[in-house]
Enzyme design. Structure first.
Site, PDB file in Angstrom:
ATOM      1  N   ASN A  63       2.226   1.490   4.520  1.00 56.73           N
ATOM      2  CA  ASN A  63       2.696   0.172   5.064  1.00 56.73           C
ATOM      3  C   ASN A  63       2.221   0.234   6.636  1.00 56.73           C
ATOM      4  O   ASN A  63       2.842  -0.389   7.580  1.00 56.73           O
ATOM      5  CB  ASN A  63       4.102  -0.219   4.826  1.00 56.73           C
TER       6      ASN A  63
ATOM      7  N   CYS B  22      -1.829   0.711   7.321  1.00 59.45           N
ATOM      8  CA  CYS B  22      -3.036   0.530   7.372  1.00 59.45           C
ATOM      9  C   CYS B  22      -3.244  -0.863   6.695  1.00 59.45           C
ATOM     10  O   CYS B  22      -3.768  -1.885   7.347  1.00 59.45           O
ATOM     11  CB  CYS B  22      -3.810   1.656   6.870  1.00 59.45           C
ATOM     12  N   ARG B  23      -3.486  -0.637   5.442  1.00 51.48           N
ATOM     13  CA  ARG B  23      -3.891  -1.619   4.654  1.00 51.48           C
ATOM     14  C   ARG B  23      -3.131  -2.770   4.296  1.00 51.48           C
ATOM     15  O   ARG B  23      -3.678  -3.959   4.501  1.00 51.48           O
ATOM     16  CB  ARG B  23      -4.327  -1.206   3.100  1.00 51.48           C
ATOM     17  N   SER B  24      -1.870  -2.734   3.893  1.00 51.29           N
ATOM     18  CA  SER B  24      -0.863  -3.897   3.532  1.00 51.29           C
ATOM     19  C   SER B  24      -0.546  -4.692   4.934  1.00 51.29           C
ATOM     20  O   SER B  24      -0.460  -5.900   4.825  1.00 51.29           O
ATOM     21  CB  SER B  24       0.014  -3.470   2.595  1.00 51.29           C
TER      22      SER B  24
ATOM     23  N   CYS C 135       0.709  -1.103   0.091  1.00 54.03           N
ATOM     24  CA  CYS C 135      -0.179  -0.099   0.031  1.00 54.03           C
ATOM     25  C   CYS C 135       0.858   1.413  -0.015  1.00 54.03           C
ATOM     26  O   CYS C 135       2.201   1.166  -0.435  1.00 54.03           O
ATOM     27  CB  CYS C 135      -1.003  -0.018   1.009  1.00 54.03           C
TER      28      CYS C 135
ATOM     29  N   ASP D  39      -8.165   3.781   0.682  1.00 52.86           N
ATOM     30  CA  ASP D  39      -7.194   4.216   1.775  1.00 52.86           C
ATOM     31  C   ASP D  39      -8.198   4.704   3.029  1.00 52.86           C
ATOM     32  O   ASP D  39      -8.813   5.613   3.115  1.00 52.86           O
ATOM     33  CB  ASP D  39      -6.462   5.380   1.252  1.00 52.86           C
TER      34      ASP D  39
HETATM   35  P1  4NP Z   1      -2.017   2.739   3.969  1.00 46.79           P
HETATM   36  O1  4NP Z   1      -2.497   4.338   4.673  1.00 46.79           O
HETATM   37  O2  4NP Z   1      -1.189   3.272   2.889  1.00 46.79           O
HETATM   38  O3  4NP Z   1      -3.097   1.782   3.791  1.00 46.79           O
HETATM   39  O4  4NP Z   1      -0.909   2.208   5.201  1.00 46.79           O
HETATM   40  C1  4NP Z   1      -1.795   5.391   4.636  1.00 46.79           C
HETATM   41  C2  4NP Z   1      -1.184   5.587   5.820  1.00 46.79           C
HETATM   42  C3  4NP Z   1      -0.489   6.762   5.971  1.00 46.79           C
HETATM   43  C4  4NP Z   1      -0.609   7.675   4.985  1.00 46.79           C
HETATM   44  C5  4NP Z   1      -1.477   7.670   3.807  1.00 46.79           C
HETATM   45  C6  4NP Z   1      -2.127   6.409   3.700  1.00 46.79           C
HETATM   46  N1  4NP Z   1      -0.069   8.974   4.959  1.00 46.79           N
HETATM   47  O5  4NP Z   1      -0.409   9.920   4.249  1.00 46.79           O
HETATM   48  O6  4NP Z   1       0.698   9.157   6.035  1.00 46.79           O
END
Ligand code: 4NP
Length: 151
Positions: free
Chosen positions: A12, A14-16, A9, A122
């Site tokens: 790294n 939230c989703r992955s 993602c 996201d």
């Molecule tokens: P992820 O979610 O890609 O699923 O881990 C996010 C985590 C942090 C951010 C964006 C998306 N950020 O902008 O910090």
């Protein structure tokens, strides 16, 4: 032979990490090596977001000891399948590729598993309900992907 699958993602956190936890549970580590990474370097070394840890725990999955890392060019050779969450992750990951063999490994997790959703949204700026939705989508994707990739 071990099939190596990398869930990717943006951050790294939230989703992955959730995808990694779900895939590990579904495969029970047999014949598969599962890891996750982010295309960005925002959260290097951080634990998963507390909302991802919570929704995983609700489903008896412990992802709390994972640490965020960034996708590297070496990953593109080391893994057999690189499953990305959305179009942005897809273009970021493809931008690191230097060969067709590497590009061919990278697929949107939703299209690779033939679920109806176009991507995994996201959930970072939303609430707990977004994380619950992401869990359900990922569980569906991982189950279907595994059905296609196991005998
Ligand atoms: P992820 O979610 O890609 O699923 O881990 C996010 C985590 C942090 C951010 C964006 C998306 N950020 O902008 O910090």
């Amino acid at each position: 032979m071990t099939t190596k699958v990398l869930m990717v993602c943006l951050g790294n956190i939230c989703r992955s990490p959730l995808a990694e936890g779900i895939m590990r549970k579904l495969t029970n580590n047999s014949d598969f090596l599962i890891d996750s990474a982010g295309t960005a370097n925002y959260h290097l070394g951080a634990a998963p977001d507390h909302r991802s840890i919570a929704i995983a725990a609700l489903h008896d999955i412990d992802i709390s000891s994972q640490q965020a890392r960034q996708l590297t060019p070496a990953d593109l050779d080391a893994f057999d399948h690189i499953l990305v969450m959305d179009e942005e992750n897809l273009s970021n990951a493809l931008a690191l590729c230097t060969s067709k063999a590497q590009r061919n490994k990278i697929v949107l997790i939703t299209s690779a598993s033939e679920v109806e959703a176009s991507h995994i949204p996201d959930p970072y700026y939303g609430g707990a309900d977004g994380f619950a939705r992401v869990y359900e989508l990922l569980h569906d994707c991982c189950s279907k992907w595994l059905m296609k990739h196991t005998k």
